[in-house]
Design a protein around this motif. Structure first.
Motif, PDB file in Angstrom:
ATOM      1  N   LYS A  53      61.652  21.942  22.222  1.00 28.73           N
ATOM      2  CA  LYS A  53      61.845  22.343  23.304  1.00 28.73           C
ATOM      3  C   LYS A  53      62.999  21.242  23.810  1.00 28.73           C
ATOM      4  O   LYS A  53      63.798  21.577  24.699  1.00 28.73           O
ATOM      5  CB  LYS A  53      61.040  22.948  24.404  1.00 28.73           C
ATOM      6  CG  LYS A  53      60.274  24.138  23.902  1.00 28.73           C
ATOM      7  CD  LYS A  53      59.250  24.606  24.975  1.00 28.73           C
ATOM      8  CE  LYS A  53      58.695  25.929  24.582  1.00 28.73           C
ATOM      9  NZ  LYS A  53      57.629  26.291  25.347  1.00 28.73           N
ATOM     10  N   SER A  54      62.547  20.062  23.750  1.00 26.70           N
ATOM     11  CA  SER A  54      63.104  18.901  24.206  1.00 26.70           C
ATOM     12  C   SER A  54      64.291  18.589  23.459  1.00 26.70           C
ATOM     13  O   SER A  54      65.362  18.424  24.093  1.00 26.70           O
ATOM     14  CB  SER A  54      62.349  17.603  24.298  1.00 26.70           C
ATOM     15  OG  SER A  54      61.061  17.695  24.878  1.00 26.70           O
ATOM     16  N   LYS A  57      66.884  21.106  24.633  1.00 26.17           N
ATOM     17  CA  LYS A  57      67.507  20.808  26.003  1.00 26.17           C
ATOM     18  C   LYS A  57      68.485  19.764  25.920  1.00 26.17           C
ATOM     19  O   LYS A  57      69.461  19.606  26.460  1.00 26.17           O
ATOM     20  CB  LYS A  57      66.132  20.077  26.939  1.00 26.17           C
ATOM     21  CG  LYS A  57      65.468  21.227  27.429  1.00 26.17           C
ATOM     22  CD  LYS A  57      64.326  21.068  28.532  1.00 26.17           C
ATOM     23  CE  LYS A  57      63.400  22.068  28.927  1.00 26.17           C
ATOM     24  NZ  LYS A  57      62.291  21.424  29.866  1.00 26.17           N
ATOM     25  N   LYS A  60      71.663  21.041  24.629  1.00 27.70           N
ATOM     26  CA  LYS A  60      72.290  21.728  25.612  1.00 27.70           C
ATOM     27  C   LYS A  60      72.894  20.830  26.730  1.00 27.70           C
ATOM     28  O   LYS A  60      74.179  21.036  27.017  1.00 27.70           O
ATOM     29  CB  LYS A  60      71.239  22.759  26.392  1.00 27.70           C
ATOM     30  CG  LYS A  60      71.218  24.018  25.698  1.00 27.70           C
ATOM     31  CD  LYS A  60      69.908  24.769  26.483  1.00 27.70           C
ATOM     32  CE  LYS A  60      69.800  25.833  25.455  1.00 27.70           C
ATOM     33  NZ  LYS A  60      68.619  26.773  26.608  1.00 27.70           N
ATOM     34  N   LEU A  61      72.575  19.452  26.908  1.00 27.79           N
ATOM     35  CA  LEU A  61      73.061  18.768  27.720  1.00 27.79           C
ATOM     36  C   LEU A  61      74.154  18.107  27.069  1.00 27.79           C
ATOM     37  O   LEU A  61      74.994  17.680  27.659  1.00 27.79           O
ATOM     38  CB  LEU A  61      71.760  17.656  28.202  1.00 27.79           C
ATOM     39  CG  LEU A  61      70.691  18.071  29.265  1.00 27.79           C
ATOM     40  CD1 LEU A  61      69.602  16.965  29.416  1.00 27.79           C
ATOM     41  CD2 LEU A  61      71.396  18.474  30.487  1.00 27.79           C
ATOM     42  N   SER A  64      77.216  20.051  27.279  1.00 30.73           N
ATOM     43  CA  SER A  64      77.638  20.398  28.822  1.00 30.73           C
ATOM     44  C   SER A  64      79.057  19.568  29.052  1.00 30.73           C
ATOM     45  O   SER A  64      79.043  18.344  28.667  1.00 30.73           O
ATOM     46  CB  SER A  64      76.652  20.240  29.833  1.00 30.73           C
ATOM     47  OG  SER A  64      75.694  21.264  29.619  1.00 30.73           O
TER      48      SER A  64
END
Length: 64
Positions: A53-54, A57, A60-61, A64
């Motif tokens: 999960k990390s 994340k 995704k960061l 961005s």
């Protein structure tokens, strides 16, 4: 919607390390060793999920 418990990664890692030490010592009877092993597998699964999960994340960061 499911509620997700926030895990304490460091605490679980220490617990898993203690379990490994217990199992490597070889002092446990078979029933206790099996219970300790099962707990270790649960922790390992939790930690793997947390890391995955990390990783998502972070990806995704970065996107961005």
């Amino acid at each position: 919607m499911t509620t997700e418990k926030k895990i304490n990664y460091a605490k679980l890692s220490r617990e898993l390390e203690a379990i490994l030490e217990q199992l490597q010592a070889g002092d446990l009877d078979i029933d206790k060793a099996m219970a300790v092993y099962e707990r270790g597998m649960q922790i390992a699964h939790q930690l793997a999920e947390y890391l995955e999960k990390s990783k998502i994340k972070v990806a995704k960061l970065k996107a961005s």
